[in-house]
Design an enzyme around this catalytic site. Structure first.
Site, short mmCIF file in Angstrom:
data_model
loop_
_atom_site.label_atom_id
_atom_site.label_comp_id
_atom_site.label_asym_id
_atom_site.label_seq_id
_atom_site.Cartn_x
_atom_site.Cartn_y
_atom_site.Cartn_z
N HIS A 87 59.01 8.86 33.99
CA HIS A 87 57.96 8.06 34.62
C HIS A 87 58.09 8.15 36.15
CE1 HIS A 87 57.92 5.85 30.66
NE2 HIS A 87 56.64 6.10 30.85
N ASP A 97 49.85 -0.47 26.74
CA ASP A 97 50.87 0.55 27.00
C ASP A 97 52.23 -0.15 27.15
OD1 ASP A 97 51.89 3.09 27.67
OD2 ASP A 97 51.51 2.79 29.81
N HIS A 127 54.67 10.75 27.93
CA HIS A 127 54.69 9.74 29.00
C HIS A 127 55.16 10.43 30.26
CE1 HIS A 127 54.10 5.74 26.98
NE2 HIS A 127 54.05 6.59 25.97
P1 13P Z 1 53.38 8.39 35.33
O1 13P Z 1 53.17 7.15 36.16
O2 13P Z 1 54.66 9.08 35.62
O3 13P Z 1 52.21 9.31 35.38
O4 13P Z 1 53.53 7.89 33.81
C1 13P Z 1 52.52 7.11 33.23
C2 13P Z 1 52.95 6.64 31.89
O5 13P Z 1 53.71 7.29 31.19
C3 13P Z 1 52.41 5.36 31.43
O6 13P Z 1 52.92 5.00 30.18
#
Ligand code: 13P
Length: 291
Positions: free
Chosen positions: A182, A82, A210
């Site tokens: 995020h 990721d 995301h």
């Molecule tokens: P969150 O931590 O906001 O749920 O986002 C996770 C993410 O997008 C990882 O790439």
């Protein structure tokens, strides 16, 4: 079932309008909890590790453990890097056997994003792996005075940019910005479903959300209806597990507690949290048709 790439699971999700959960881990217990939540609901899953989390686990440790978990799982599991921050790390992950990588050059100039993503796509496709790219800007609310949400509308992914990016790179999936951020939201997000729908109509590939933490069930469903087929979710799960573990330890004040007791409790708490999400995402019982 086995180790699969994004196309193996997301194309069916796109066709039948559900989303596959993509959950981050930074330790083995969390990775186990992610896979067992998916197994309990017969759902495909993306077991993902963000490059920014390398201080907590090396890529070698991630690769060996995640690939082994995927191969032994009873459901299709994508082992995915990721937010790959450089081409070298993405290549390293691919050579180690990750079935998928994301290259996130979304904050770099468009041309640079295209060039680097294309380079990774060529190698990944030769190896039978998939690539997720990103176009548009996604911020983070880390509680340090960030962000002013009124500016976010300027950063939504533009349909023409997404289309041009896909035509030039042939990524397998695309992360787009339509109002999620995020981390934890301090204000209610304003999701632009119209823009998401337009991007989805213009592109033949699955779209990725995301910043999946903190949305309402309705917002998840509406996002899926408008083209999202992979939902990245981590922060809220992480906080829920930490709070659950605190309660568990408080309740056992007078008992002997070993580290493995905590590991088992983490697995249970991760499962509990993610099973709720998988049900909302609609991927329950899709594992057999996903491959
Ligand atoms: P969150 O931590 O906001 O749920 O986002 C996770 C993410 O997008 C990882 O790439």
């Amino acid at each position: 079932m086995t180790l699969v790439n994004l196309n193996d699971v997301l194309l069916d999700a796109k066709k039948r309008s559900y989303a596959v959960g993509a959950f981050n881990f930074t330790d083995i217990s969390t990775a186990r909890g992610i896979v067992s939540a998916a197994e309990k609901l017969n759902a495909p899953v993306v077991l993902q590790f963000a490059q920014s989390h390398l201080p907590y686990m090396s890529l070698e440790e991630v690769g060996i453990n995640a690939i082994q978990l995927a191969k032994k799982a009873s459901v299709p599991v994508v082992v995915h890097l990721d937010h790959g921050e450089d081409v070298a790390t993405a290549m390293k992950a691919l050579k180690m056997g990750f079935s998928s990588v994301m290259l996130d050059f979304s904050l770099k100039p468009f041309k640079e994003n295209v060039k680097a993503t294309k380079e990774v796509v060529e190698i990944a496709h030769d190896l039978g792996a998939s690539v997720e790219g990103e176009i548009g800007v996604m911020t983070r609310d880390d509680g340090e005075g960030m962000p002013d949400y009124s500016h976010l509308t300027d950063k939504y992914t533009k349909v023409e940019d997404a289309k041009r990016f896909y035509d030039l790179t042939h990524v397998d999936a695309l992360a787009v910005s339509f109002g999620t951020v995020h981390g934890i939201y301090r204000e209610k997000p304003h999701l632009n479903f119209e823009r998401l729908h337009e991007i989805s109509e213009a592109l033949p590939i699955p779209l990725v959300m995301h910043g999946g933490s903190g949305l309402s069930d309705e917002e998840y469903r509406e996002s899926i209806k408008n083209g999202i087929t992979k939902i990245n979710y981590y922060s809220v799960m992480s906080f829920n597990v930490v709070n659950g573990l605190r309660d568990y330890l408080n309740a056992r004040r007078d008992k002997q507690t070993f580290l493995y007791d905590c590991d088992m409790e983490v697995i249970r708490l991760v499962e509990e949290d993610l099973m709720k999400k998988i049900k909302i995402f609609g991927s329950t019982d899709t594992a057999l048709v996903a491959k």
